[in-house]
Design a protein around this motif. Structure first.
Motif, PDB file in Angstrom:
ATOM      1  N   SER A 196       0.890  -1.092   0.021  1.00  0.00           N
ATOM      2  CA  SER A 196       0.062  -0.368   0.329  1.00  0.00           C
ATOM      3  C   SER A 196       0.663   1.483  -0.254  1.00  0.00           C
ATOM      4  O   SER A 196       1.866   1.227   0.386  1.00  0.00           O
ATOM      5  CB  SER A 196      -1.397  -0.095   1.007  1.00  0.00           C
ATOM      6  OG  SER A 196      -0.319  -0.191   2.407  1.00  0.00           O
ATOM      7  N   GLY A 197      -0.320   1.979  -0.501  1.00  0.00           N
ATOM      8  CA  GLY A 197       0.670   3.788  -0.124  1.00  0.00           C
ATOM      9  C   GLY A 197       2.240   3.266  -2.099  1.00  0.00           C
ATOM     10  O   GLY A 197       1.315   3.401  -2.636  1.00  0.00           O
ATOM     11  N   ARG A 198       2.344   4.474  -1.690  1.00  0.00           N
ATOM     12  CA  ARG A 198       3.118   5.404  -3.471  1.00  0.00           C
ATOM     13  C   ARG A 198       4.171   5.880  -2.657  1.00  0.00           C
ATOM     14  O   ARG A 198       4.322   6.443  -2.009  1.00  0.00           O
ATOM     15  CB  ARG A 198       2.618   6.522  -3.644  1.00  0.00           C
ATOM     16  CG  ARG A 198       1.025   6.000  -4.280  1.00  0.00           C
ATOM     17  CD  ARG A 198       0.211   6.618  -5.273  1.00  0.00           C
ATOM     18  NE  ARG A 198       0.931   6.538  -6.775  1.00  0.00           N
ATOM     19  CZ  ARG A 198       1.060   5.838  -7.368  1.00  0.00           C
ATOM     20  NH1 ARG A 198       1.328   4.846  -7.245  1.00  0.00           N
ATOM     21  NH2 ARG A 198       1.783   5.961  -8.195  1.00  0.00           N
ATOM     22  N   PHE A 199       5.785   5.829  -3.344  1.00  0.00           N
ATOM     23  CA  PHE A 199       6.915   5.675  -3.107  1.00  0.00           C
ATOM     24  C   PHE A 199       7.463   6.375  -4.679  1.00  0.00           C
ATOM     25  O   PHE A 199       7.328   5.929  -5.336  1.00  0.00           O
ATOM     26  CB  PHE A 199       7.545   4.486  -2.698  1.00  0.00           C
ATOM     27  CG  PHE A 199       6.767   4.208  -1.254  1.00  0.00           C
ATOM     28  CD1 PHE A 199       7.350   4.125  -0.381  1.00  0.00           C
ATOM     29  CD2 PHE A 199       5.701   3.114  -1.335  1.00  0.00           C
ATOM     30  CE1 PHE A 199       7.023   3.635   1.305  1.00  0.00           C
ATOM     31  CE2 PHE A 199       4.997   2.519  -0.385  1.00  0.00           C
ATOM     32  CZ  PHE A 199       5.659   3.154   1.115  1.00  0.00           C
ATOM     33  N   VAL A 200       8.864   6.798  -3.452  1.00  0.00           N
ATOM     34  CA  VAL A 200       9.970   6.944  -5.380  1.00  0.00           C
ATOM     35  C   VAL A 200      11.125   6.232  -4.506  1.00  0.00           C
ATOM     36  O   VAL A 200      11.580   6.673  -3.587  1.00  0.00           O
ATOM     37  CB  VAL A 200       9.892   8.478  -5.907  1.00  0.00           C
ATOM     38  CG1 VAL A 200      11.732   9.169  -6.331  1.00  0.00           C
ATOM     39  CG2 VAL A 200       9.000   9.399  -5.864  1.00  0.00           C
ATOM     40  N   PHE A 201      11.253   4.964  -5.359  1.00  0.00           N
ATOM     41  CA  PHE A 201      12.620   4.379  -5.688  1.00  0.00           C
ATOM     42  C   PHE A 201      13.729   5.354  -6.241  1.00  0.00           C
ATOM     43  O   PHE A 201      13.935   5.771  -7.355  1.00  0.00           O
ATOM     44  CB  PHE A 201      12.656   3.366  -5.627  1.00  0.00           C
ATOM     45  CG  PHE A 201      11.742   2.819  -4.522  1.00  0.00           C
ATOM     46  CD1 PHE A 201      12.781   2.004  -3.674  1.00  0.00           C
ATOM     47  CD2 PHE A 201      10.782   2.309  -3.867  1.00  0.00           C
ATOM     48  CE1 PHE A 201      12.538   0.983  -2.403  1.00  0.00           C
ATOM     49  CE2 PHE A 201      10.568   1.937  -2.649  1.00  0.00           C
ATOM     50  CZ  PHE A 201      11.658   1.148  -1.931  1.00  0.00           C
TER      51      PHE A 201
END
Length: 105
Positions: free
Chosen positions: A55-60
């Motif tokens: 779940s959620g949103r990320f920038v890797f």
């Protein structure tokens, strides 16, 4: 088979880590990002890592390349690749490491 329960521990500011299961060859860990902007700081390790976005949103960032990910996305981080992430929307990452990360025990 013995089922172990591991405590949730602080990882980075705004991030909690919990080992879900482990063996010498493999480890599964939940990283719970509690707030927008929380970061998994840039680091590297000899383990191969697979990340699944529960779940959620990320920038890797992985070896200088950026990747935006959201629920259902997954990818592999090679051994020794410099990587980290920034949380765009609170959520949980499920990371699998091979071999086990003994530093998490």
């Amino acid at each position: 088979m013995l089922v172990k329960t591991f405590p949730e521990v602080p990882a980075d500011p705004g991030v909690k880590r919990q080992v879900l299961s482990d063996s010498p060859e493999l480890m599964v860990v939940a990283f719970r990002f509690q707030e927008e902007g929380a970061q998994g700081k840039l680091h590297n390790h000899p383990h191969v890592q697979s990340t699944y976005v529960e779940s959620g949103r990320f920038v890797f960032t992985v070896d200088g390349e950026e990747l935006q990910v959201g629920p259902g996305d997954s990818f592999v981080i090679p051994s020794m690749a410099i990587h980290g992430c920034t949380c765009l929307e609170p959520g949980t990452l499920i990371d699998t490491f091979t071999p086990r990360r003994d530093d998490f025990l």
